[in-house]
Design a protein around this motif. Structure first.
Motif, PDB file in Angstrom:
ATOM      1  N   UNK A  92       0.830  -1.205   0.000  1.00 11.03           N
ATOM      2  CA  UNK A  92       0.000   0.000   0.000  1.00 11.03           C
ATOM      3  C   UNK A  92       0.865   1.255   0.000  1.00 11.03           C
ATOM      4  N   UNK A  93       1.950   1.231   0.766  1.00 12.42           N
ATOM      5  CA  UNK A  93       2.832   2.399   0.841  1.00 12.42           C
ATOM      6  C   UNK A  93       3.506   2.674  -0.502  1.00 12.42           C
ATOM      7  N   UNK A  94       3.945   1.608  -1.165  1.00 12.43           N
ATOM      8  CA  UNK A  94       4.586   1.774  -2.472  1.00 12.43           C
ATOM      9  C   UNK A  94       3.602   2.360  -3.481  1.00 12.43           C
ATOM     10  N   UNK A  95       2.377   1.824  -3.487  1.00 10.55           N
ATOM     11  CA  UNK A  95       1.369   2.312  -4.425  1.00 10.55           C
ATOM     12  C   UNK A  95       1.003   3.764  -4.136  1.00 10.55           C
ATOM     13  N   UNK A  96       0.833   4.100  -2.876  1.00  9.38           N
ATOM     14  CA  UNK A  96       0.477   5.467  -2.510  1.00  9.38           C
ATOM     15  C   UNK A  96       1.613   6.434  -2.818  1.00  9.38           C
ATOM     16  N   UNK A  97       2.840   5.973  -2.682  1.00  5.39           N
ATOM     17  CA  UNK A  97       3.997   6.825  -2.969  1.00  5.39           C
ATOM     18  C   UNK A  97       3.987   7.274  -4.422  1.00  5.39           C
ATOM     19  N   UNK A  98       3.646   6.364  -5.316  1.00  2.46           N
ATOM     20  CA  UNK A  98       3.572   6.712  -6.737  1.00  2.46           C
ATOM     21  C   UNK A  98       2.541   7.803  -6.978  1.00  2.46           C
ATOM     22  N   UNK A  99       1.384   7.672  -6.344  1.00  3.51           N
ATOM     23  CA  UNK A  99       0.325   8.666  -6.505  1.00  3.51           C
ATOM     24  C   UNK A  99       0.717  10.004  -5.869  1.00  3.51           C
ATOM     25  N   UNK A 100       1.340   9.946  -4.717  1.00  2.00           N
ATOM     26  CA  UNK A 100       1.778  11.178  -4.052  1.00  2.00           C
ATOM     27  C   UNK A 100       2.789  11.924  -4.900  1.00  2.00           C
ATOM     28  N   UNK A 101       3.664  11.180  -5.549  1.00  4.91           N
ATOM     29  CA  UNK A 101       4.675  11.817  -6.384  1.00  4.91           C
ATOM     30  C   UNK A 101       4.024  12.539  -7.565  1.00  4.91           C
ATOM     31  N   UNK A 102       3.008  11.922  -8.165  1.00  2.00           N
ATOM     32  CA  UNK A 102       2.315  12.573  -9.274  1.00  2.00           C
ATOM     33  C   UNK A 102       1.639  13.865  -8.824  1.00  2.00           C
ATOM     34  N   UNK A 103       1.045  13.823  -7.645  1.00  2.00           N
ATOM     35  CA  UNK A 103       0.394  15.025  -7.104  1.00  2.00           C
ATOM     36  C   UNK A 103       1.434  16.106  -6.827  1.00  2.00           C
ATOM     37  N   UNK A 104       2.549  15.702  -6.237  1.00  2.00           N
ATOM     38  CA  UNK A 104       3.612  16.658  -5.927  1.00  2.00           C
ATOM     39  C   UNK A 104       4.149  17.304  -7.202  1.00  2.00           C
ATOM     40  N   UNK A 105       4.383  16.516  -8.229  1.00  2.00           N
ATOM     41  CA  UNK A 105       4.902  17.060  -9.483  1.00  2.00           C
ATOM     42  C   UNK A 105       3.906  18.040 -10.111  1.00  2.00           C
ATOM     43  N   UNK A 106       2.625  17.658 -10.116  1.00  2.00           N
ATOM     44  CA  UNK A 106       1.613  18.524 -10.726  1.00  2.00           C
ATOM     45  C   UNK A 106       1.472  19.832  -9.954  1.00  2.00           C
ATOM     46  N   UNK A 107       1.475  19.756  -8.624  1.00  2.97           N
ATOM     47  CA  UNK A 107       1.309  20.963  -7.809  1.00  2.97           C
ATOM     48  C   UNK A 107       2.528  21.882  -7.908  1.00  2.97           C
ATOM     49  N   UNK A 108       3.714  21.290  -7.987  1.00  9.27           N
ATOM     50  CA  UNK A 108       4.940  22.081  -7.946  1.00  9.27           C
ATOM     51  C   UNK A 108       5.318  22.631  -9.312  1.00  9.27           C
ATOM     52  N   UNK A 109       5.211  21.805 -10.343  1.00 11.31           N
ATOM     53  CA  UNK A 109       5.684  22.229 -11.665  1.00 11.31           C
ATOM     54  C   UNK A 109       4.571  22.465 -12.677  1.00 11.31           C
TER      55      UNK A 109
END
Length: 255
Positions: A92-109
């Motif tokens: 679950x942590x690995x899967x959520x990490x992938x989604x969190x990274x996408x959100x972080x990239x979209x919000x930041x860049x």
């Protein structure tokens, strides 16, 4: 991050019957060229630490992760966990990490993508073009006139005389981004109009006869937006990793 000699010599892992200390882990990571990869993942973890998912987002993240890894049955799921030494919580942590990274990239860049697109657009535009290349300058000139003045088909002459792989397609190449061809050829294509035939041009060791068939301007659609977001993120990540690698030795080996 430093550690005492007692901590460094304490076994932290047992692999294939071998006890491995924390100092050994670092040494092995360096020896096998894995230390930069570990640093990269730590930088990512630090960056996404403040990103949270709703329960629905977490479930969706897990479903997408399992689908991407072609895990659809309980048996496949258990095999996936066993092969990677993961628990259900880890999964679950690995899967959520992938989604969190996408959100972080979209919000930041995400807000910076449009200006980045304008800077990159000239190299993202695509072209479809016909090419004949030969090392014989005289032949290149003859072929140019046979196309320009005699109206002979470009494709036929390319199949007969071009010395590259494009001979198999009648000289047709693309669509490709303008950054793909040789820079000299890219400059010619960038100022061409569809249907424009150019006299022989020297490109490296070749004489080329080129005609632009179609110009396809880049658009800021969803795939391009994602690509440019990833470009900006990867450039930032590379800088962060390089800075981290340049910091003080992560293990105080003199302790």
């Amino acid at each position: 991050m430093s550690g005492s000699s007692t901590q460094d010599s304490s076994p932290v892992l047992h692999i294939a019957g071998q006890a491995i200390s924390s100092a050994d882990v670092v040494s092995l990571l360096r020896r096998y060229g894995l230390w930069p990869a570990l640093v990269k993942e730590i930088v990512i973890d630090r960056a996404i630490a403040s990103v949270t998912l709703t329960p629905d987002q977490a479930r969706q993240a897990l479903d997408q992760f399992l689908q991407a890894n072609q895990v659809s049955t309980p048996e496949q799921r258990q095999r996936f966990l066993d092969q990677r030494g993961l628990s259900e919580a880890d999964l679950a942590a690995v899967a959520e990490r992938t989604q969190k990274l996408q959100i972080y990239k979209a919000d930041t860049w995400g807000p910076k993508v449009e200006s980045h697109f304008l800077q990159r657009k000239a190299s993202l535009d695509r072209v479809l073009y016909s090419l004949i290349r030969t090392q014989d300058g005289g032949l290149a000139q003859e072929l140019y006139f046979r196309i320009q003045d005699d109206g002979q088909p470009f494709a036929d002459l390319a199949r007969q005389h071009s010395e590259g792989q494009e001979a198999q397609t009648g000289g047709l190449i693309g669509p490709v981004e303008l950054s793909v061809p040789h820079p000299a050829l890219g400059r010619v294509l960038s100022i061409s109009q569809p249907g424009q035939l150019w006299p022989p041009t020297r490109v490296g060791e070749w004489f080329v006869v080129v005609r632009l068939e179609k110009f396809l301007p880049a658009r800021l659609d969803d795939p391009t937006r994602q690509r440019l977001t990833d470009e900006l993120f990867n450039a930032w990540l590379a800088e962060q990793v390089q800075a981290a690698l340049g910091e003080h030795d992560p293990v105080d080996e003199s302790a």
